[in-house]
Design an enzyme around this catalytic site. Structure first.
Site, PDB file in Angstrom:
ATOM      1  N   LYS A  75     -13.342  -1.160  -2.520  1.00 55.75           N
ATOM      2  CA  LYS A  75     -12.129  -1.850  -2.089  1.00 55.75           C
ATOM      3  C   LYS A  75     -12.527  -3.373  -1.692  1.00 55.75           C
ATOM      4  O   LYS A  75     -13.946  -3.851  -1.683  1.00 55.75           O
ATOM      5  CB  LYS A  75     -11.343  -1.223  -0.680  1.00 55.75           C
ATOM      6  CG  LYS A  75     -10.723   0.147  -1.156  1.00 55.75           C
ATOM      7  CD  LYS A  75     -10.157   0.702   0.144  1.00 55.75           C
ATOM      8  CE  LYS A  75      -9.564   1.860  -0.082  1.00 55.75           C
ATOM      9  NZ  LYS A  75      -8.947   2.612   0.825  1.00 55.75           N
ATOM     10  N   TYR A 110      -1.064   3.701  -5.413  1.00 61.17           N
ATOM     11  CA  TYR A 110      -0.667   4.379  -4.102  1.00 61.17           C
ATOM     12  C   TYR A 110       0.614   4.775  -4.051  1.00 61.17           C
ATOM     13  O   TYR A 110       1.275   4.690  -2.850  1.00 61.17           O
ATOM     14  CB  TYR A 110      -1.087   3.267  -2.986  1.00 61.17           C
ATOM     15  CG  TYR A 110      -2.520   3.164  -2.572  1.00 61.17           C
ATOM     16  CD1 TYR A 110      -3.146   4.288  -2.197  1.00 61.17           C
ATOM     17  CD2 TYR A 110      -3.135   1.822  -2.857  1.00 61.17           C
ATOM     18  CE1 TYR A 110      -4.544   4.026  -2.116  1.00 61.17           C
ATOM     19  CE2 TYR A 110      -4.481   1.999  -2.580  1.00 61.17           C
ATOM     20  CZ  TYR A 110      -5.167   3.076  -2.163  1.00 61.17           C
ATOM     21  OH  TYR A 110      -6.652   3.107  -1.678  1.00 61.17           O
ATOM     22  N   PHE A 120       2.731   1.197   6.550  1.00 59.06           N
ATOM     23  CA  PHE A 120       1.765   0.440   6.233  1.00 59.06           C
ATOM     24  C   PHE A 120       1.581  -0.012   4.885  1.00 59.06           C
ATOM     25  O   PHE A 120       0.385  -0.438   4.348  1.00 59.06           O
ATOM     26  CB  PHE A 120       0.519   1.033   6.823  1.00 59.06           C
ATOM     27  CG  PHE A 120       0.192   2.384   6.129  1.00 59.06           C
ATOM     28  CD1 PHE A 120      -0.540   2.338   5.065  1.00 59.06           C
ATOM     29  CD2 PHE A 120       0.288   3.618   6.912  1.00 59.06           C
ATOM     30  CE1 PHE A 120      -0.901   3.799   4.290  1.00 59.06           C
ATOM     31  CE2 PHE A 120       0.191   4.960   6.383  1.00 59.06           C
ATOM     32  CZ  PHE A 120      -0.487   4.767   5.148  1.00 59.06           C
ATOM     33  N   ARG A 128     -15.289  12.937  -1.723  1.00 58.54           N
ATOM     34  CA  ARG A 128     -14.400  12.874  -0.594  1.00 58.54           C
ATOM     35  C   ARG A 128     -15.391  13.193   0.693  1.00 58.54           C
ATOM     36  O   ARG A 128     -15.191  12.401   1.734  1.00 58.54           O
ATOM     37  CB  ARG A 128     -13.270  13.581  -0.670  1.00 58.54           C
ATOM     38  CG  ARG A 128     -12.184  13.312  -1.767  1.00 58.54           C
ATOM     39  CD  ARG A 128     -11.362  12.624  -1.269  1.00 58.54           C
ATOM     40  NE  ARG A 128     -10.268  13.138  -0.108  1.00 58.54           N
ATOM     41  CZ  ARG A 128      -9.363  12.009   0.080  1.00 58.54           C
ATOM     42  NH1 ARG A 128      -8.971  10.921  -0.222  1.00 58.54           N
ATOM     43  NH2 ARG A 128      -8.630  12.557   1.026  1.00 58.54           N
ATOM     44  N   THR A 168     -10.507   9.132   6.681  1.00 57.96           N
ATOM     45  CA  THR A 168      -9.837   8.131   6.374  1.00 57.96           C
ATOM     46  C   THR A 168     -10.006   6.916   7.581  1.00 57.96           C
ATOM     47  O   THR A 168     -10.357   5.572   7.078  1.00 57.96           O
ATOM     48  CB  THR A 168      -8.273   8.548   6.303  1.00 57.96           C
ATOM     49  OG1 THR A 168      -8.170   9.356   5.350  1.00 57.96           O
ATOM     50  CG2 THR A 168      -7.511   7.097   5.811  1.00 57.96           C
ATOM     51  N   ARG A 199     -17.863   5.848   4.933  1.00 60.72           N
ATOM     52  CA  ARG A 199     -17.009   5.110   5.954  1.00 60.72           C
ATOM     53  C   ARG A 199     -17.744   5.334   7.319  1.00 60.72           C
ATOM     54  O   ARG A 199     -17.600   4.495   8.125  1.00 60.72           O
ATOM     55  CB  ARG A 199     -15.618   5.724   5.863  1.00 60.72           C
ATOM     56  CG  ARG A 199     -14.699   5.092   4.475  1.00 60.72           C
ATOM     57  CD  ARG A 199     -13.472   6.060   4.722  1.00 60.72           C
ATOM     58  NE  ARG A 199     -12.621   5.832   3.381  1.00 60.72           N
ATOM     59  CZ  ARG A 199     -11.894   6.624   2.962  1.00 60.72           C
ATOM     60  NH1 ARG A 199     -11.473   7.688   3.517  1.00 60.72           N
ATOM     61  NH2 ARG A 199     -11.081   6.121   1.894  1.00 60.72           N
ATOM     62  N   ASN A 219     -11.391   0.283   5.160  1.00 60.68           N
ATOM     63  CA  ASN A 219     -12.434   1.530   4.955  1.00 60.68           C
ATOM     64  C   ASN A 219     -13.052   1.766   3.640  1.00 60.68           C
ATOM     65  O   ASN A 219     -13.660   2.600   3.565  1.00 60.68           O
ATOM     66  CB  ASN A 219     -11.529   2.703   5.257  1.00 60.68           C
ATOM     67  CG  ASN A 219     -10.351   3.158   4.126  1.00 60.68           C
ATOM     68  OD1 ASN A 219     -10.414   2.341   3.330  1.00 60.68           O
ATOM     69  ND2 ASN A 219      -9.831   4.218   4.440  1.00 60.68           N
ATOM     70  N   HIS A 259     -12.280   4.046  -1.854  1.00 57.57           N
ATOM     71  CA  HIS A 259     -11.237   5.206  -2.163  1.00 57.57           C
ATOM     72  C   HIS A 259     -11.813   6.099  -3.135  1.00 57.57           C
ATOM     73  O   HIS A 259     -13.017   5.821  -3.834  1.00 57.57           O
ATOM     74  CB  HIS A 259     -10.243   4.321  -3.047  1.00 57.57           C
ATOM     75  CG  HIS A 259      -9.460   5.387  -3.819  1.00 57.57           C
ATOM     76  ND1 HIS A 259      -8.220   6.016  -3.190  1.00 57.57           N
ATOM     77  CD2 HIS A 259      -9.581   5.871  -5.072  1.00 57.57           C
ATOM     78  CE1 HIS A 259      -7.968   7.048  -4.166  1.00 57.57           C
ATOM     79  NE2 HIS A 259      -8.451   6.955  -5.251  1.00 57.57           N
ATOM     80  N   GLU A 302      -5.763   8.860 -12.238  1.00 57.65           N
ATOM     81  CA  GLU A 302      -6.208   7.330 -11.748  1.00 57.65           C
ATOM     82  C   GLU A 302      -7.337   6.803 -12.706  1.00 57.65           C
ATOM     83  O   GLU A 302      -7.168   5.517 -12.781  1.00 57.65           O
ATOM     84  CB  GLU A 302      -6.916   7.390 -10.268  1.00 57.65           C
ATOM     85  CG  GLU A 302      -5.752   7.852  -9.300  1.00 57.65           C
ATOM     86  CD  GLU A 302      -6.305   8.185  -7.906  1.00 57.65           C
ATOM     87  OE1 GLU A 302      -7.579   8.178  -7.856  1.00 57.65           O
ATOM     88  OE2 GLU A 302      -5.500   8.486  -6.964  1.00 57.65           O
TER      89      GLU A 302
HETATM   90  P1  GTP Z   1      -7.995   6.804  -0.091  1.00 55.46           P
HETATM   91  O1  GTP Z   1      -9.157   7.083  -0.700  1.00 55.46           O
HETATM   92  O2  GTP Z   1      -8.041   5.090  -0.198  1.00 55.46           O
HETATM   93  O3  GTP Z   1      -6.958   7.082  -0.892  1.00 55.46           O
HETATM   94  O4  GTP Z   1      -7.930   6.814   1.342  1.00 55.46           O
HETATM   95  P2  GTP Z   1      -7.716   8.475   1.843  1.00 55.46           P
HETATM   96  O5  GTP Z   1      -7.206   9.411   0.803  1.00 55.46           O
HETATM   97  O6  GTP Z   1      -8.568   8.663   2.737  1.00 55.46           O
HETATM   98  O7  GTP Z   1      -6.373   8.086   2.703  1.00 55.46           O
HETATM   99  P3  GTP Z   1      -4.919   8.105   2.151  1.00 55.46           P
HETATM  100  O8  GTP Z   1      -4.585   8.373   0.656  1.00 55.46           O
HETATM  101  O9  GTP Z   1      -3.830   8.811   3.031  1.00 55.46           O
HETATM  102  O10 GTP Z   1      -4.604   6.478   2.471  1.00 55.46           O
HETATM  103  C1  GTP Z   1      -4.839   5.488   1.548  1.00 55.46           C
HETATM  104  C2  GTP Z   1      -5.331   4.457   2.091  1.00 55.46           C
HETATM  105  O11 GTP Z   1      -4.345   3.797   2.812  1.00 55.46           O
HETATM  106  C3  GTP Z   1      -6.509   4.583   3.087  1.00 55.46           C
HETATM  107  O12 GTP Z   1      -7.773   4.743   2.769  1.00 55.46           O
HETATM  108  C4  GTP Z   1      -6.285   3.315   3.906  1.00 55.46           C
HETATM  109  O13 GTP Z   1      -6.897   2.202   3.358  1.00 55.46           O
HETATM  110  C5  GTP Z   1      -4.759   2.994   3.737  1.00 55.46           C
HETATM  111  N1  GTP Z   1      -3.999   3.684   5.144  1.00 55.46           N
HETATM  112  C6  GTP Z   1      -3.936   5.144   5.384  1.00 55.46           C
HETATM  113  N2  GTP Z   1      -3.371   5.039   6.863  1.00 55.46           N
HETATM  114  C7  GTP Z   1      -3.249   3.786   7.128  1.00 55.46           C
HETATM  115  C8  GTP Z   1      -2.847   3.466   8.450  1.00 55.46           C
HETATM  116  O14 GTP Z   1      -2.398   4.076   9.278  1.00 55.46           O
HETATM  117  N3  GTP Z   1      -3.024   2.171   8.716  1.00 55.46           N
HETATM  118  C9  GTP Z   1      -3.443   1.164   7.661  1.00 55.46           C
HETATM  119  N4  GTP Z   1      -3.562  -0.215   7.728  1.00 55.46           N
HETATM  120  N5  GTP Z   1      -3.893   1.827   6.495  1.00 55.46           N
HETATM  121  C10 GTP Z   1      -3.899   3.078   6.231  1.00 55.46           C
HETATM  122 MG    MG Z   2      -5.882   9.112  -0.862  1.00 57.67          MG
END
Ligand code: GTP
Ligand code: MG
Length: 149
Positions: A9, A49, A57, A85, A91, A102, A112, A115, A126
């Site tokens: 990212k 997304y 958010f 993962r 996350t 992370r 973070n 992705h 994707e």
């Molecule tokens: P990705 O690998 O990026 O998809 O992350 P993930 O699978 O661990 O989490 P998820 O798909 O639920 O959310 C995608 C992304 O949205 C996260 O990696 C964060 O960057 C962002 N995100 C998720 N939850 C929050 C939140 O509560 N606040 C904020 N600011 N960002 C969030």
């Molecule tokens: Mg995700």
């Protein structure tokens, strides 16, 4: 064999963590099949997304992902989706285990650094979204028989 979409990212790029992040997947034994630096348009971030569209958010997330160049990667390997993962960690980086990307390199969910696709289906989706056909490279690393028996 599985494929996953991994992306450094904008914060990971700005903080000079690209090499470190690529290294973790390389060292694990996965095969890199696509790689580029790319400043992503808003529409693509929203499509990527789209499952999170209704979250409070979401606008912040789109701003974050489009705030600078990202490094797009396609990785191939046995069990690569779930394993990536695990290598990435939870996350919320404060909850991510030490030893994960992370857990070692970040402190906030909104920053973070990386992705990873959450299922083989999303891995395919994707990679199709972020790469054009000619950008994916099929090749055999010399180390392959030393990684997979
Ligand atoms: P990705 O690998 O990026 O998809 O992350 P993930 O699978 O661990 O989490 P998820 O798909 O639920 O959310 C995608 C992304 O949205 C996260 O990696 C964060 O960057 C962002 N995100 C998720 N939850 C929050 C939140 O509560 N606040 C904020 N600011 N960002 C969030
Ligand atoms: Mg995700």
């Amino acid at each position: 064999v599985e494929h996953t979409y991994i992306m450094v990212k904008p914060d990971g790029v700005q903080r000079g963590l690209v090499g470190e992040i690529i290294s973790r997947f390389e060292k694990k034994g996965f095969k890199l099949t696509g790689l580029k630096l790319f400043h992503c348009p808003k529409e693509l971030a929203e499509e990527h997304y789209k499952e999170l569209q209704s979250k409070p958010f979401f606008p912040k997330l789109i701003n974050y992902i489009t705030s600078g160049p990202v490094v797009c990667m396609a990785w191939e390997g046995v069990g690569v989706v779930a394993s990536a993962r695990k290598l990435i960690g939870a996350t919320n980086p404060l909850q991510a285990e030490p030893g994960t990307i992370r857990g070692d390199l970040a402190v906030q969910t909104g920053r973070n650094v990386v992705h990873g696709s959450d299922s083989p289906e999303n891995g395919k989706r994707e990679i199709g979204l972020w790469f054009k056909e000619g950008e994916i490279c099929e090749w055999t690393p010399v180390q392959e028989p030393w990684v997979v028996e």
